[in-house]
Design a protein around this motif. Structure first.
Motif, PDB file in Angstrom:
ATOM      1  N   ARG A  56     -38.494   4.937 -73.630  1.00 13.64           N
ATOM      2  CA  ARG A  56     -38.000   6.278 -73.580  1.00 13.64           C
ATOM      3  C   ARG A  56     -38.441   7.128 -74.723  1.00 13.64           C
ATOM      4  O   ARG A  56     -38.446   8.357 -74.664  1.00 13.64           O
ATOM      5  CB  ARG A  56     -36.381   6.154 -73.768  1.00 13.64           C
ATOM      6  CG  ARG A  56     -35.804   5.728 -72.339  1.00 13.64           C
ATOM      7  CD  ARG A  56     -34.217   5.487 -72.653  1.00 13.64           C
ATOM      8  NE  ARG A  56     -33.708   6.589 -73.061  1.00 13.64           N
ATOM      9  CZ  ARG A  56     -32.346   6.800 -73.519  1.00 13.64           C
ATOM     10  NH1 ARG A  56     -31.601   5.923 -73.397  1.00 13.64           N
ATOM     11  NH2 ARG A  56     -31.884   8.021 -73.936  1.00 13.64           N
ATOM     12  N   TRP A  93     -38.689   5.160 -81.851  1.00 16.72           N
ATOM     13  CA  TRP A  93     -37.379   5.187 -82.722  1.00 16.72           C
ATOM     14  C   TRP A  93     -37.358   4.705 -84.195  1.00 16.72           C
ATOM     15  O   TRP A  93     -38.300   4.121 -84.694  1.00 16.72           O
ATOM     16  CB  TRP A  93     -36.326   3.827 -82.015  1.00 16.72           C
ATOM     17  CG  TRP A  93     -36.196   4.195 -80.776  1.00 16.72           C
ATOM     18  CD1 TRP A  93     -37.050   4.000 -79.472  1.00 16.72           C
ATOM     19  CD2 TRP A  93     -34.970   4.711 -80.133  1.00 16.72           C
ATOM     20  NE1 TRP A  93     -36.298   4.196 -78.368  1.00 16.72           N
ATOM     21  CE2 TRP A  93     -34.939   4.938 -78.716  1.00 16.72           C
ATOM     22  CE3 TRP A  93     -33.778   5.377 -80.852  1.00 16.72           C
ATOM     23  CZ2 TRP A  93     -34.077   5.448 -77.944  1.00 16.72           C
ATOM     24  CZ3 TRP A  93     -33.043   5.701 -79.993  1.00 16.72           C
ATOM     25  CH2 TRP A  93     -32.867   5.846 -78.704  1.00 16.72           C
ATOM     26  N   LEU A 151     -22.719   9.372 -73.646  1.00 11.23           N
ATOM     27  CA  LEU A 151     -23.168  10.834 -73.203  1.00 11.23           C
ATOM     28  C   LEU A 151     -22.932  11.730 -74.355  1.00 11.23           C
ATOM     29  O   LEU A 151     -23.352  13.108 -74.468  1.00 11.23           O
ATOM     30  CB  LEU A 151     -22.258  11.406 -71.942  1.00 11.23           C
ATOM     31  CG  LEU A 151     -22.424  10.705 -70.800  1.00 11.23           C
ATOM     32  CD1 LEU A 151     -21.507  11.378 -69.689  1.00 11.23           C
ATOM     33  CD2 LEU A 151     -23.858  10.677 -70.455  1.00 11.23           C
ATOM     34  N   ASP A 152     -22.215  11.136 -75.490  1.00  6.27           N
ATOM     35  CA  ASP A 152     -21.797  12.032 -76.869  1.00  6.27           C
ATOM     36  C   ASP A 152     -22.358  11.564 -78.173  1.00  6.27           C
ATOM     37  O   ASP A 152     -21.999  11.958 -78.987  1.00  6.27           O
ATOM     38  CB  ASP A 152     -20.375  12.251 -76.895  1.00  6.27           C
ATOM     39  CG  ASP A 152     -19.737  13.436 -77.420  1.00  6.27           C
ATOM     40  OD1 ASP A 152     -20.674  14.456 -77.481  1.00  6.27           O
ATOM     41  OD2 ASP A 152     -18.857  13.465 -78.144  1.00  6.27           O
ATOM     42  N   SER A 153     -23.201  10.517 -78.064  1.00  8.71           N
ATOM     43  CA  SER A 153     -23.840   9.945 -79.142  1.00  8.71           C
ATOM     44  C   SER A 153     -24.991  10.844 -79.729  1.00  8.71           C
ATOM     45  O   SER A 153     -26.054  10.492 -79.598  1.00  8.71           O
ATOM     46  CB  SER A 153     -24.211   8.506 -79.036  1.00  8.71           C
ATOM     47  OG  SER A 153     -23.148   7.681 -78.690  1.00  8.71           O
ATOM     48  N   THR A 154     -24.662  11.731 -80.335  1.00 15.73           N
ATOM     49  CA  THR A 154     -25.861  12.936 -80.402  1.00 15.73           C
ATOM     50  C   THR A 154     -26.221  12.834 -82.168  1.00 15.73           C
ATOM     51  O   THR A 154     -25.573  12.047 -82.862  1.00 15.73           O
ATOM     52  CB  THR A 154     -25.369  14.449 -80.646  1.00 15.73           C
ATOM     53  OG1 THR A 154     -24.149  14.658 -81.325  1.00 15.73           O
ATOM     54  CG2 THR A 154     -24.813  14.455 -79.287  1.00 15.73           C
ATOM     55  N   VAL A 177     -35.512  13.885 -81.695  1.00 13.43           N
ATOM     56  CA  VAL A 177     -34.496  14.764 -82.210  1.00 13.43           C
ATOM     57  C   VAL A 177     -34.495  14.496 -83.873  1.00 13.43           C
ATOM     58  O   VAL A 177     -33.407  14.876 -84.280  1.00 13.43           O
ATOM     59  CB  VAL A 177     -33.145  14.138 -81.602  1.00 13.43           C
ATOM     60  CG1 VAL A 177     -33.108  14.810 -79.910  1.00 13.43           C
ATOM     61  CG2 VAL A 177     -32.713  12.935 -81.731  1.00 13.43           C
ATOM     62  N   VAL A 181     -27.716   6.764 -81.448  1.00 11.54           N
ATOM     63  CA  VAL A 181     -28.054   8.129 -81.215  1.00 11.54           C
ATOM     64  C   VAL A 181     -29.008   8.031 -79.973  1.00 11.54           C
ATOM     65  O   VAL A 181     -30.079   7.301 -79.796  1.00 11.54           O
ATOM     66  CB  VAL A 181     -28.761   8.728 -82.194  1.00 11.54           C
ATOM     67  CG1 VAL A 181     -29.267  10.360 -81.626  1.00 11.54           C
ATOM     68  CG2 VAL A 181     -28.116   9.034 -83.198  1.00 11.54           C
ATOM     69  N   ASN A 182     -28.248   9.002 -78.802  1.00 10.43           N
ATOM     70  CA  ASN A 182     -29.048   9.189 -77.472  1.00 10.43           C
ATOM     71  C   ASN A 182     -29.303   7.490 -77.041  1.00 10.43           C
ATOM     72  O   ASN A 182     -30.675   7.273 -76.353  1.00 10.43           O
ATOM     73  CB  ASN A 182     -30.055   9.861 -77.675  1.00 10.43           C
ATOM     74  CG  ASN A 182     -29.831  11.301 -77.795  1.00 10.43           C
ATOM     75  OD1 ASN A 182     -28.712  11.579 -77.894  1.00 10.43           O
ATOM     76  ND2 ASN A 182     -30.728  12.047 -77.949  1.00 10.43           N
ATOM     77  N   TRP A 183     -28.632   6.532 -77.247  1.00  6.86           N
ATOM     78  CA  TRP A 183     -29.028   5.204 -76.967  1.00  6.86           C
ATOM     79  C   TRP A 183     -29.001   4.722 -75.403  1.00  6.86           C
ATOM     80  O   TRP A 183     -28.730   5.311 -74.650  1.00  6.86           O
ATOM     81  CB  TRP A 183     -28.079   4.059 -77.942  1.00  6.86           C
ATOM     82  CG  TRP A 183     -26.442   4.400 -77.506  1.00  6.86           C
ATOM     83  CD1 TRP A 183     -25.764   5.397 -77.823  1.00  6.86           C
ATOM     84  CD2 TRP A 183     -25.712   3.542 -76.632  1.00  6.86           C
ATOM     85  NE1 TRP A 183     -24.406   5.367 -77.080  1.00  6.86           N
ATOM     86  CE2 TRP A 183     -24.387   4.204 -76.392  1.00  6.86           C
ATOM     87  CE3 TRP A 183     -25.835   2.365 -76.018  1.00  6.86           C
ATOM     88  CZ2 TRP A 183     -23.435   3.583 -75.768  1.00  6.86           C
ATOM     89  CZ3 TRP A 183     -24.870   1.772 -75.038  1.00  6.86           C
ATOM     90  CH2 TRP A 183     -23.851   2.485 -75.017  1.00  6.86           C
ATOM     91  N   SER A 184     -29.816   3.406 -75.154  1.00  7.44           N
ATOM     92  CA  SER A 184     -29.672   2.943 -74.009  1.00  7.44           C
ATOM     93  C   SER A 184     -29.301   1.701 -73.948  1.00  7.44           C
ATOM     94  O   SER A 184     -28.989   1.149 -75.022  1.00  7.44           O
ATOM     95  CB  SER A 184     -31.263   2.956 -73.518  1.00  7.44           C
ATOM     96  OG  SER A 184     -31.817   2.059 -74.094  1.00  7.44           O
ATOM     97  N   HIS A 232     -20.895   4.167 -81.885  1.00  7.67           N
ATOM     98  CA  HIS A 232     -21.276   5.293 -81.072  1.00  7.67           C
ATOM     99  C   HIS A 232     -20.335   5.844 -80.687  1.00  7.67           C
ATOM    100  O   HIS A 232     -18.951   5.778 -81.012  1.00  7.67           O
ATOM    101  CB  HIS A 232     -22.285   4.634 -80.035  1.00  7.67           C
ATOM    102  CG  HIS A 232     -21.354   3.963 -78.946  1.00  7.67           C
ATOM    103  ND1 HIS A 232     -20.956   4.354 -77.652  1.00  7.67           N
ATOM    104  CD2 HIS A 232     -20.957   2.566 -78.867  1.00  7.67           C
ATOM    105  CE1 HIS A 232     -20.035   3.744 -77.087  1.00  7.67           C
ATOM    106  NE2 HIS A 232     -20.277   2.451 -77.671  1.00  7.67           N
TER     107      HIS A 232
END
Length: 507
Positions: free
Chosen positions: A473, A476, A430-433, A455, A410-413, A426
């Motif tokens: 960031r 986790w 941009l869409d891994s909510t 989140v 989720v929101n990964w880097s 994933h």
């Protein structure tokens, strides 16, 4: 009379010095920032899935950059078997090669002493150290922009040398498919054309050679076609919708579109003059108050060498100033020409300072030696200070806690994907909510999700999560289906990407 070393011996000595300076601490370094994690991950994935024409990031097409740098890193991974060394070899190779080109060009344009000064100035500049020691595209781009500069300068200022002109054009082509701005050396033709028209000494006029000039353009396009032609053929024959979108993204949006209307790193016009040059062009920037008037006097004397080189530096800086998107490393291609045009003035400056301050003559060699020794020592200190990449620790803990189960990101880097030790799932960068992760866990109750704490409470009970750690960031945590709070009901994801990162994770 002081004896000088033969040029080849001196050049080899400077190349060895560059190797030691930039290579300091090489085996200790580890991918730390987002760019390094991304490019190493893409290179490893190329080796993993064999998709060489179109880069991928955890199974999803990566459309921001051409693949040349990633190809090079992948080659050195294959050659050495050590990803954390392979990532930095392109920059190390650039350091050695660019140093040699700067030395040789300074020697040919002025003298062997000036070539030596230019090479040392290049290696002493902070931006050289800060970029060539990284695993970023710009550490490799400088090789091709400088080879373009070298080839064109040999032709325009020391020629006619059509072979070197063609080498420079081919280098620019490779530079374009390394990063779109690889064509920058071609801007030298603008001050060159002016100097020829005005009859300035120091440039070589070559009228009536239209076909030979045109051949240079053809060679540049042929070099670009090394990647672009197979890509086009592959897309025409069996290209998917995603691959067609990739071609449109890389050829239009990430080049002209990004230059004209950048969506990242937006900075004011004067950004390079206030935020970059004062720091990253040290120590050269300290003597600009003396260099600028001296350059003006040289231009008044109609020195074509100074006009072409200094004019090109100005055009490169202005080129990036005009774009709304700016990063500190963008103007780095101009540095080799800047040190070349500054080096002939250094002996004059030193004599002036020594005459005014005799004690400075004794102190100056010690200052130079200390400057380089500090950079060399920093090469070992930085990796020790940075320590282990926090993403590596997070992903190792995730693998242990979930016993190797599939992990939803989720929101990964890039670091999560690079250091993954288990299969990951994933829905696109941009869409891994978090909402999609909650829905996935309901449908796959044996899986887990890696979620940033900021989140987490939207869809999961924080008290049921297991905290892993923090990167640059966020904090986790790991959650399973039992942590679902029932608040999230998204529609189905358009695309699901599964990737088994454990096959190439960097441990």
């Amino acid at each position: 009379m002081r004896r000088t070393l033969p040029p080849r011996v001196e050049c080899l000595g400077l190349m060895l010095f560059a190797l030691l300076l930039i290579g300091a601490g090489l085996g200790l370094r580890q991918a730390q920032n987002v760019d390094e994690e991304r490019f190493l991950g893409v290179a490893l994935e190329m080796l993993h899935n064999g998709s060489w024409l179109i880069p991928h990031r955890a199974g999803e097409i990566y459309g921001d950059k051409p693949p040349i740098f990633m190809w090079t890193v992948a080659f050195f991974v294959w050659l050495t078997g050590k990803p954390n060394i392979a990532l930095y070899i392109p920059g190390l190779f650039s350091a050695v090669t660019v140093t040699a080109m700067v030395y040789d060009l300074g020697r040919r344009l002025w003298s062997q002493r000036i070539g030596r000064i230019a090479a040392l100035l290049y290696l002493a500049t902070y931006q050289t150290y800060s970029i060539l020691r990284t695993g970023q595209i710009d550490s490799f781009l400088i090789l091709f922009t400088t080879l373009g500069l070298y080839g064109l300068a040999r032709h325009l200022l020391l020629g006619p040398a059509w072979r070197w002109f063609y080498v420079g054009c081919a280098a620019m082509g490779i530079g374009v498919i390394t990063k779109g701005v690889g064509f920058l050396p071609a801007l030298m033709l603008i001050p060159y054309a002016y100097a020829v028209r005005q009859g300035w000494p120091g440039v070589v006029a070559m009228p009536g050679e239209a076909r030979k000039w045109l051949l240079g353009c053809v060679l540049m396009l042929a070099a670009i076609a090394i990647w672009l032609l197979p890509l086009a053929v592959s897309i025409v024959l069996n290209g998917s919708t995603e691959e067609i979108a990739y071609a449109r993204e890389i050829l239009l949006r990430q080049t002209a579109g990004r230059y004209a209307a950048a969506w990242h790193h937006r900075e004011p016009f004067w950004y390079f003059f206030t935020n970059v040059i004062p720091q990253y062009w040290l120590p050269l920037v300290l003597v600009l108050p003396w260099l600028v008037p001296a350059w003006r006097r040289q231009l008044q004397k109609r020195d074509g060498r100074v006009l072409v080189l200094l004019g090109w530096v100005t055009l490169v800086v202005l080129f990036f100033c005009i774009s709304s998107g700016k990063r500190k490393l963008y103007i780095y291609p101009a540095l080799p020409a800047l040190v070349l045009v500054a080096a002939p003035l250094v002996p004059w400056l030193l004599q002036r300072w020594f005459r005014q301050r005799p004690r400075f003559r004794k102190v100056f060699p010690a200052l130079v030696a200390t400057w380089f020794v500090l950079w060399f020592a920093r090469g070992f200190v930085e990796p020790i200070r940075d320590g282990t990449n926090p993403n590596e620790t997070i992903m190792a803990q995730a693998n242990t806690l979930t016993h190797g189960a599939d992990l939803v990101l989720v929101n990964w880097s890039e670091g999560h994907w690079l250091f993954a030790r288990q299969p990951i799932v994933h829905f696109g960068m941009l869409d891994s909510t978090v909402e999609r992760a909650a829905q996935w866990l309901r449908e796959h109750p044996k899986d887990y999700a890696l979620v940033p704490d900021e989140v987490l409470s939207r869809c999961f009970k924080p008290e049921a999560a297991r905290e892993l750690g923090e990167n640059s960031r966020a904090l986790w945590s790991i959650v399973g289906v039992e942590a679902d709070n029932g608040q999230c009901h998204p529609g189905p994801a358009s695309t699901v990407y599964r990737f088994n990162g454990a096959s190439f994770a960097v441990h």
